[in-house]
Design an enzyme around this catalytic site. Structure first.
Site, PDB file in Angstrom:
ATOM      1  N   ASP A  33       0.858  -1.187   0.000  1.00  0.00           N
ATOM      2  CA  ASP A  33       0.000   0.000   0.000  1.00  0.00           C
ATOM      3  C   ASP A  33       0.893   1.236   0.000  1.00  0.00           C
ATOM      4  OD1 ASP A  33      -2.056   1.769   0.120  1.00  0.00           O
ATOM      5  OD2 ASP A  33      -2.848   1.098   2.049  1.00  0.00           O
ATOM      6  N   ALA A  34       1.245   1.693  -1.203  1.00  0.00           N
ATOM      7  CA  ALA A  34       2.205   2.784  -1.350  1.00  0.00           C
ATOM      8  C   ALA A  34       1.618   4.007  -2.037  1.00  0.00           C
ATOM      9  CB  ALA A  34       3.422   2.297  -2.137  1.00  0.00           C
ATOM     10  N   LYS A  35       0.511   3.828  -2.771  1.00  0.00           N
ATOM     11  CA  LYS A  35      -0.198   4.936  -3.450  1.00  0.00           C
ATOM     12  C   LYS A  35       0.753   5.765  -4.305  1.00  0.00           C
ATOM     13  CE  LYS A  35      -3.576   5.152   0.313  1.00  0.00           C
ATOM     14  NZ  LYS A  35      -2.920   4.182   1.225  1.00  0.00           N
ATOM     15  N   ARG A  36       1.568   5.108  -5.097  1.00  0.00           N
ATOM     16  CA  ARG A  36       2.561   5.794  -5.916  1.00  0.00           C
ATOM     17  C   ARG A  36       1.954   6.276  -7.236  1.00  0.00           C
ATOM     18  NH1 ARG A  36       5.012   5.606  -1.539  1.00  0.00           N
ATOM     19  NH2 ARG A  36       7.160   4.892  -1.328  1.00  0.00           N
TER      20      ARG A  36
ATOM     21  N   THR B 287      -0.675  -0.294  -4.694  1.00  0.00           N
ATOM     22  CA  THR B 287      -1.717   0.704  -4.913  1.00  0.00           C
ATOM     23  C   THR B 287      -1.107   1.914  -5.600  1.00  0.00           C
ATOM     24  OG1 THR B 287      -1.373   1.640  -2.695  1.00  0.00           O
ATOM     25  CG2 THR B 287      -3.102  -0.036  -2.938  1.00  0.00           C
TER      26      THR B 287
END
Length: 325
Positions: free
Chosen positions: A108-111, A135
């Site tokens: 879960d890094a939302k890059r 993510t």
């Protein structure tokens, strides 16, 4: 993946082969009858005194591995510790891979960034960390139409990983997400947009209105245009079950939906029953219901925290499954 795709040539989700990440998920959904994802948001200040984060994570995994469909470490809790935190994250994922390789790990890094920078992010997530999925934020886009053909761009380095899950933020679980995500868009006014990015008549039909929220356009584009390799997923929060149901209608059965925010004790208040009934596909699966704090910090007692985590995971699994029928 080619960097040019003719307009209208995108295969429907039902025609796509399954990536390794999705195969792993479906195996867990079916054989182990679980939609539970445990979020390894291991805040150093909350773990039992005397435990290292590495050992804490390992004991949680050992006690819950037969009850979950995935694990999801949030990079923020590891990045905050600097180099030591990155090593802890890498060791945690390696431990899961070595001992329970059949369980997918979602980073879960939302890059998101331009293509060249995304190359670095993919190497971090997939080469270095060995995650099965990541993510990403859709704001920088993925495709544009130059008048003759659709070309892949910003998120292309992620999407080219054919066996890895690329899970795109659509409708997030936080209360302020609607400030941008719920912005109403009139599809009738998108002539110039349609010329560059393709028409969205199917979205109009699925929603039943010309006025649609921005997040629904994200969901539609992921399903219709980005999912070339069958490796895309969506994030839709449990705190918005109506939107979750609409997202499922938009993307159909072939795209998994990561559902954070479930749980009313220490979660974000998402109703489990509503989320399950809204988000499951026609096979009574298709969602990854994440719970972090309610599971891993079910007890602060250093003598029983792992067993308490197992009990909380079992209870959530049973709660979810009663609403799948």
């Amino acid at each position: 993946m080619n960097n040019k795709i003719e307009l209208g040539s995108f295969p429907e989700a039902s025609e796509l082969s399954k990536c390794e990440f999705v195969v792993k998920l479906e195996e867990r959904w079916s054989r182990h009858n679980t939609l539970v994802c445990v979020g390894l948001d291991s805040d150093e200040e909350k773990i039992p005194r005397g435990e290292s984060i590495e050992r804490f994570n390992q004991q949680i995994v050992d006690k819950t591995h037969d009850l979950v469909c995935a694990y999801k470490p949030n990079t923020a809790f590891y990045e905050a510790r600097g180099f030591a935190g990155w090593l802890t994250l890498e060791e945690t994922i390696n431990y899961i891979k070595e001992n329970y390789p059949e369980i997918p790990v979602i980073l879960d890094a939302k890059r998101a960034d331009i293509g060249n920078t995304n190359l670095g992010y993919t190497r971090m997530a997939f080469d270095r960390m060995g995650a099965d999925a990541i993510t990403v934020n859709p704001y920088l886009g993925s495709t544009f139409f130059d008048g003759k053909e659709i070309k892949l761009e910003a998120l292309q380095p992620f999407l080219e990983w054919k066996n890895k899950g690329i899970i795109v933020l659509a409708k997030t679980s936080n209360k302020s997400g609607g400030e941008i995500q719920d912005l109403p868009i009139d599809l009738r006014q998108l002539t110039t947009y349609s010329d560059k990015f393709g028409r969205m008549d199917e979205l109009r039909e699925k929603i039943g209105s010309d006025i649609v929220p921005l997040w629904s356009i994200v969901a539609y584009r992921v399903a219709k245009y980005w999912n070339v390799n069958g490796n895309c997923g969506l994030v839709v929060g449990a705190t918005y079950p109506e939107e979750l149901g609409l997202a499922r209608k938009i993307v159909g059965d072939k795209i998994p939906i990561l559902v954070p925010g479930a749980g009313k004790k220490r979660g974000q208040g998402g109703d489990v029953e509503a989320a399950v009934k809204a988000g499951i596909d026609s096979r009574k699966q298709g969602i990854i219901i994440n719970s972090s704090r309610e599971i891993i910090f079910a007890s602060s007692d250093p003598t029983d925290f792992a067993q308490a985590a197992r009990k909380a995971t079992q209870e959530l699994k049973e709660e979810i499954n009663q609403f799948r029928q």
